[in-house]
Design a protein around this motif. Structure first.
Motif, PDB file in Angstrom:
ATOM      1  N   THR A 124     153.664  21.291  53.528  1.00 34.68           N
ATOM      2  CA  THR A 124     155.056  21.312  53.088  1.00 34.68           C
ATOM      3  C   THR A 124     155.736  19.978  53.381  1.00 34.68           C
ATOM      4  OG1 THR A 124     155.121  23.684  53.538  1.00 34.68           O
ATOM      5  CG2 THR A 124     157.238  22.575  53.263  1.00 34.68           C
ATOM      6  N   TYR A 125     155.486  19.448  54.579  1.00 33.13           N
ATOM      7  CA  TYR A 125     156.054  18.155  54.979  1.00 33.13           C
ATOM      8  C   TYR A 125     154.926  17.135  54.972  1.00 33.13           C
ATOM      9  CZ  TYR A 125     160.296  20.612  56.316  1.00 33.13           C
ATOM     10  OH  TYR A 125     161.432  21.375  56.283  1.00 33.13           O
ATOM     11  N   LEU A 126     154.602  16.657  53.776  1.00 33.01           N
ATOM     12  CA  LEU A 126     153.445  15.771  53.621  1.00 33.01           C
ATOM     13  C   LEU A 126     153.609  14.514  54.471  1.00 33.01           C
ATOM     14  CD1 LEU A 126     152.831  16.088  49.781  1.00 33.01           C
ATOM     15  CD2 LEU A 126     151.499  17.119  51.632  1.00 33.01           C
ATOM     16  N   GLY A 127     152.538  14.117  55.125  1.00 27.41           N
ATOM     17  CA  GLY A 127     152.564  12.935  55.975  1.00 27.41           C
ATOM     18  C   GLY A 127     152.951  13.241  57.404  1.00 27.41           C
ATOM     19  N   MET A 128     153.300  14.468  57.682  1.00 29.19           N
ATOM     20  CA  MET A 128     153.737  14.831  59.029  1.00 29.19           C
ATOM     21  C   MET A 128     152.609  15.620  59.696  1.00 29.19           C
ATOM     22  SD  MET A 128     157.211  16.857  59.929  1.00 29.19           S
ATOM     23  CE  MET A 128     157.682  17.194  61.626  1.00 29.19           C
ATOM     24  N   ASP A 129     151.688  14.909  60.286  1.00 28.60           N
ATOM     25  CA  ASP A 129     150.553  15.581  60.938  1.00 28.60           C
ATOM     26  C   ASP A 129     151.005  16.290  62.204  1.00 28.60           C
ATOM     27  OD1 ASP A 129     148.995  14.634  58.963  1.00 28.60           O
ATOM     28  OD2 ASP A 129     147.947  13.120  60.168  1.00 28.60           O
ATOM     29  N   VAL A 130     150.484  17.485  62.403  1.00 28.05           N
ATOM     30  CA  VAL A 130     150.825  18.277  63.581  1.00 28.05           C
ATOM     31  C   VAL A 130     149.743  18.071  64.640  1.00 28.05           C
ATOM     32  CG1 VAL A 130     151.145  20.635  64.435  1.00 28.05           C
ATOM     33  CG2 VAL A 130     152.075  19.978  62.209  1.00 28.05           C
ATOM     34  N   ALA A 131     150.162  17.823  65.872  1.00 25.68           N
ATOM     35  CA  ALA A 131     149.196  17.578  66.955  1.00 25.68           C
ATOM     36  C   ALA A 131     148.569  18.882  67.444  1.00 25.68           C
ATOM     37  CB  ALA A 131     149.883  16.873  68.109  1.00 25.68           C
ATOM     38  N   GLY A 132     149.328  19.971  67.380  1.00 15.93           N
ATOM     39  CA  GLY A 132     148.778  21.234  67.879  1.00 15.93           C
ATOM     40  C   GLY A 132     149.854  22.285  68.029  1.00 15.93           C
ATOM     41  N   THR A 133     149.549  23.255  68.850  1.00 13.47           N
ATOM     42  CA  THR A 133     150.462  24.387  69.021  1.00 13.47           C
ATOM     43  C   THR A 133     150.872  24.511  70.490  1.00 13.47           C
ATOM     44  OG1 THR A 133     148.457  25.727  69.054  1.00 13.47           O
ATOM     45  CG2 THR A 133     149.765  25.830  67.078  1.00 13.47           C
ATOM     46  N   ILE A 134     152.110  24.924  70.687  1.00 15.08           N
ATOM     47  CA  ILE A 134     152.616  25.217  72.030  1.00 15.08           C
ATOM     48  C   ILE A 134     152.942  26.701  72.075  1.00 15.08           C
ATOM     49  CG2 ILE A 134     154.419  24.763  73.739  1.00 15.08           C
ATOM     50  CD1 ILE A 134     154.899  22.055  72.384  1.00 15.08           C
ATOM     51  N   TYR A 135     152.323  27.427  73.009  1.00 15.56           N
ATOM     52  CA  TYR A 135     152.618  28.847  73.179  1.00 15.56           C
ATOM     53  C   TYR A 135     153.632  28.988  74.305  1.00 15.56           C
ATOM     54  CZ  TYR A 135     148.726  29.448  70.102  1.00 15.56           C
ATOM     55  OH  TYR A 135     147.906  29.376  68.997  1.00 15.56           O
ATOM     56  N   ASN A 136     154.775  29.531  73.953  1.00 14.13           N
ATOM     57  CA  ASN A 136     155.872  29.719  74.898  1.00 14.13           C
ATOM     58  C   ASN A 136     155.907  31.203  75.243  1.00 14.13           C
ATOM     59  OD1 ASN A 136     158.241  29.420  76.366  1.00 14.13           O
ATOM     60  ND2 ASN A 136     159.555  29.580  74.544  1.00 14.13           N
ATOM     61  N   GLU A 137     155.211  31.573  76.337  1.00 14.09           N
ATOM     62  CA  GLU A 137     155.092  32.986  76.693  1.00 14.09           C
ATOM     63  C   GLU A 137     156.141  33.377  77.729  1.00 14.09           C
ATOM     64  OE1 GLU A 137     150.735  34.458  76.904  1.00 14.09           O
ATOM     65  OE2 GLU A 137     150.675  32.353  77.464  1.00 14.09           O
ATOM     66  N   MET A 138     156.701  34.566  77.535  1.00 17.93           N
ATOM     67  CA  MET A 138     157.684  35.134  78.469  1.00 17.93           C
ATOM     68  C   MET A 138     157.152  36.459  78.972  1.00 17.93           C
ATOM     69  SD  MET A 138     160.830  34.371  75.956  1.00 17.93           S
ATOM     70  CE  MET A 138     159.813  33.559  74.718  1.00 17.93           C
ATOM     71  N   LEU A 139     157.023  36.606  80.284  1.00 16.89           N
ATOM     72  CA  LEU A 139     156.538  37.868  80.840  1.00 16.89           C
ATOM     73  C   LEU A 139     157.620  38.935  80.725  1.00 16.89           C
ATOM     74  CD1 LEU A 139     154.577  37.372  84.177  1.00 16.89           C
ATOM     75  CD2 LEU A 139     153.705  38.151  81.970  1.00 16.89           C
ATOM     76  N   CYS A 140     157.223  40.092  80.221  1.00 10.68           N
ATOM     77  CA  CYS A 140     158.175  41.183  80.046  1.00 10.68           C
ATOM     78  C   CYS A 140     157.597  42.478  80.633  1.00 10.68           C
ATOM     79  CB  CYS A 140     158.481  41.366  78.565  1.00 10.68           C
ATOM     80  SG  CYS A 140     159.598  42.724  78.219  1.00 10.68           S
ATOM     81  N   PRO A 141     158.262  43.071  81.654  1.00  2.00           N
ATOM     82  CA  PRO A 141     159.499  42.600  82.268  1.00  2.00           C
ATOM     83  C   PRO A 141     159.216  41.423  83.193  1.00  2.00           C
ATOM     84  CG  PRO A 141     158.715  44.572  83.371  1.00  2.00           C
ATOM     85  CD  PRO A 141     157.798  44.363  82.209  1.00  2.00           C
ATOM     86  N   PRO A 142     160.228  40.594  83.455  1.00  2.00           N
ATOM     87  CA  PRO A 142     160.004  39.470  84.376  1.00  2.00           C
ATOM     88  C   PRO A 142     159.637  40.001  85.761  1.00  2.00           C
ATOM     89  CG  PRO A 142     162.167  39.330  83.302  1.00  2.00           C
ATOM     90  CD  PRO A 142     161.604  40.668  82.970  1.00  2.00           C
ATOM     91  N   PRO A 143     158.761  39.318  86.493  1.00  2.00           N
ATOM     92  CA  PRO A 143     158.419  39.758  87.849  1.00  2.00           C
ATOM     93  C   PRO A 143     159.668  39.895  88.708  1.00  2.00           C
ATOM     94  CG  PRO A 143     157.011  37.938  87.154  1.00  2.00           C
ATOM     95  CD  PRO A 143     158.067  38.094  86.108  1.00  2.00           C
ATOM     96  N   ALA A 144     159.659  40.905  89.598  1.00  2.00           N
ATOM     97  CA  ALA A 144     160.854  41.165  90.424  1.00  2.00           C
ATOM     98  C   ALA A 144     161.108  40.018  91.405  1.00  2.00           C
ATOM     99  CB  ALA A 144     160.681  42.483  91.167  1.00  2.00           C
ATOM    100  N   ALA A 145     160.025  39.514  92.019  1.00  2.00           N
ATOM    101  CA  ALA A 145     160.180  38.450  93.022  1.00  2.00           C
ATOM    102  C   ALA A 145     159.793  37.114  92.410  1.00  2.00           C
ATOM    103  CB  ALA A 145     159.309  38.757  94.230  1.00  2.00           C
ATOM    104  N   LEU A 146     160.798  36.373  91.989  1.00  2.00           N
ATOM    105  CA  LEU A 146     160.510  35.093  91.337  1.00  2.00           C
ATOM    106  C   LEU A 146     160.798  33.898  92.238  1.00  2.00           C
ATOM    107  CD1 LEU A 146     161.904  35.616  87.729  1.00  2.00           C
ATOM    108  CD2 LEU A 146     159.553  35.100  88.364  1.00  2.00           C
ATOM    109  N   GLY A 147     161.569  34.121  93.275  1.00  2.00           N
ATOM    110  CA  GLY A 147     161.952  32.990  94.104  1.00  2.00           C
ATOM    111  C   GLY A 147     163.038  32.197  93.405  1.00  2.00           C
TER     112      GLY A 147
END
Ligand code: SF4
Length: 370
Positions: free
Chosen positions: A190-213
């Motif tokens: 779609t965006y010709l000439g714009m090479d993509v380096a890779g993927t970033i996975y942005n994971e969120m734990l659900c539910p968040p751990p109770a003790a996070l500090g």
């Protein structure tokens, strides 16, 4: 009219052909009369589209974070009132607040585009340099809405995937995540000439751990507020996306890039996976082969039962009836209606927006890739 195969439809086809046959806009296009389950991941994604909206990236957090909360509330409020909706509201609010605390310690990119629709001609794998056509001669397009594309410190582009997860996903599963590789391919087409380096996975734990500090007080890049890289770097204005790679940043790129980088902060984990040219290029062949199967009039529509996806399948009852040799027609007629013949996309913030939605790093720090 073009024959459009969305990333969701492709996933449904690969998951279970019977489910795909029931629900696809190109097949029986059945929609359950029951309200759909609350999609917490989508609601969080809607909120993060505001959090990372390029045009507001430099705004003060005191202005932006209320808008992020509002986007989440609006997404949840679209579902009919129920106990499940209240649970999702509480859980999602907790997730977002933890995200606000911890994400700045991980964010070392600048958002370029969010919620962007891309579409690409599907190749005909039987003939080189030919695109696939449907039986009635229409173009066949693969479509995807990419959650975010971001630039790192050395002006490399990354497709970012947001995921709400009960457990961190296996690295092998992320490495083999063909859906995000196909998104890289579709973006580049779609965006010709714009090479993509890779993927970033942005994971969120659900539910968040109770003790996070205590959450870190410093942002990853040293910038104020939500961190990341500033939008305000003088750039001459009006840059097109593919012109954002600056010569001095190209020189800063590592000669031997690292394949995987993974970092955890509290309830969040980031996994950066580099995708090489062959890997992204192979998505074209794979999508082409799968769509060719979808177009096959003689396709066998066998079910693929699995404990991972059958419990959430809205076609479970008619599928069970079919498995027992009964006729599912009555069940299908009483519990489903026929949906629209084409996907109706709800426009989202930033989708299709062009212009100068670019955030460029201020200076190349020591390479995170070693
Ligand atoms: S219940 Fe399972 S096997 Fe049956 S259609 Fe749904 S996903 Fe396929």
């Amino acid at each position: 009219m073009d024959y459009r195969v969305s990333a969701q439809e492709r996933a449904a086809f690969k998951r279970c052909r019977r489910q795909w046959d029931y629900g696809s806009i190109h097949r029986q296009r059945l929609q359950s009369l029951d309200p759909p389950p609350i999609d917490l991941t989508q609601a969080i994604r809607d909120a993060l589209a505001v959090y990372y909206y390029p045009g507001m990236w430099d705004w003060h957090s005191a202005i932006v974070l209320p808008l992020v909360r509002k986007a989440f509330m609006r997404s949840i409020a679209a579902a009919p009132p129920s106990a499940q909706r209240m649970e999702a509201l509480d859980l999602g609010t907790e997730l977002l607040e933890r995200y606000f605390e911890w994400a700045p310690s991980l964010d070392d990119f600048g958002p370029l585009k969010i919620e962007t629709d891309v579409e690409v001609l599907v190749p005909d794998i039987r003939e080189s340099d030919r695109a696939l056509c449907s039986a009635d001669g229409h173009r066949v397009l693969y479509t995807e809405r990419v959650a975010m594309v971001a630039a790192d410190a050395v002006d490399e582009y990354w497709v970012v995937v947001h995921r709400v997860v009960a457990d961190w996903q296996n690295l092998e599963d992320l490495l083999l995540d063909e859906a995000s590789i196909a998104a890289c391919w579709a973006w580049e087409q779609t965006y010709l000439g714009m090479d993509v380096a890779g993927t970033i996975y942005n994971e969120m734990l659900c539910p968040p751990p109770a003790a996070l500090g205590p959450a870190p007080t410093r942002t990853r890049t040293g910038s104020d507020g939500r961190g990341g890289y500033s939008q305000n770097e003088p750039s001459g204005g009006g840059r097109a996306l593919q012109q954002a790679e600056r010569p001095d940043r190209l020189e800063s790129r590592p000669s031997i890039p690292q394949r995987v980088r993974q970092e955890t902060a509290g309830p969040l984990r980031r996994t950066w996976i580099r995708r090489d040219r062959a890997e992204i290029g192979s998505a074209a062949q794979q999508v082409g082969a799968e769509v060719l199967d979808m177009l096959d009039a003689g396709l066998t529509l066998y079910p693929t039962p699995s404990p991972t996806h059958c419990p959430d399948c809205s076609f479970l009852a008619p599928c069970l009836a079919t498995a027992q040799g009964a006729d599912p027609t009555l069940d299908l007629a009483s519990r489903f209606r026929q949906g629209p013949a084409a996907v109706t996309y709800e426009p989202r913030l930033g989708a299709g927006g062009g212009g100068r939605n670019i955030s460029l790093p201020t200076k190349p720090p020591p390479s995170p890739w070693g």
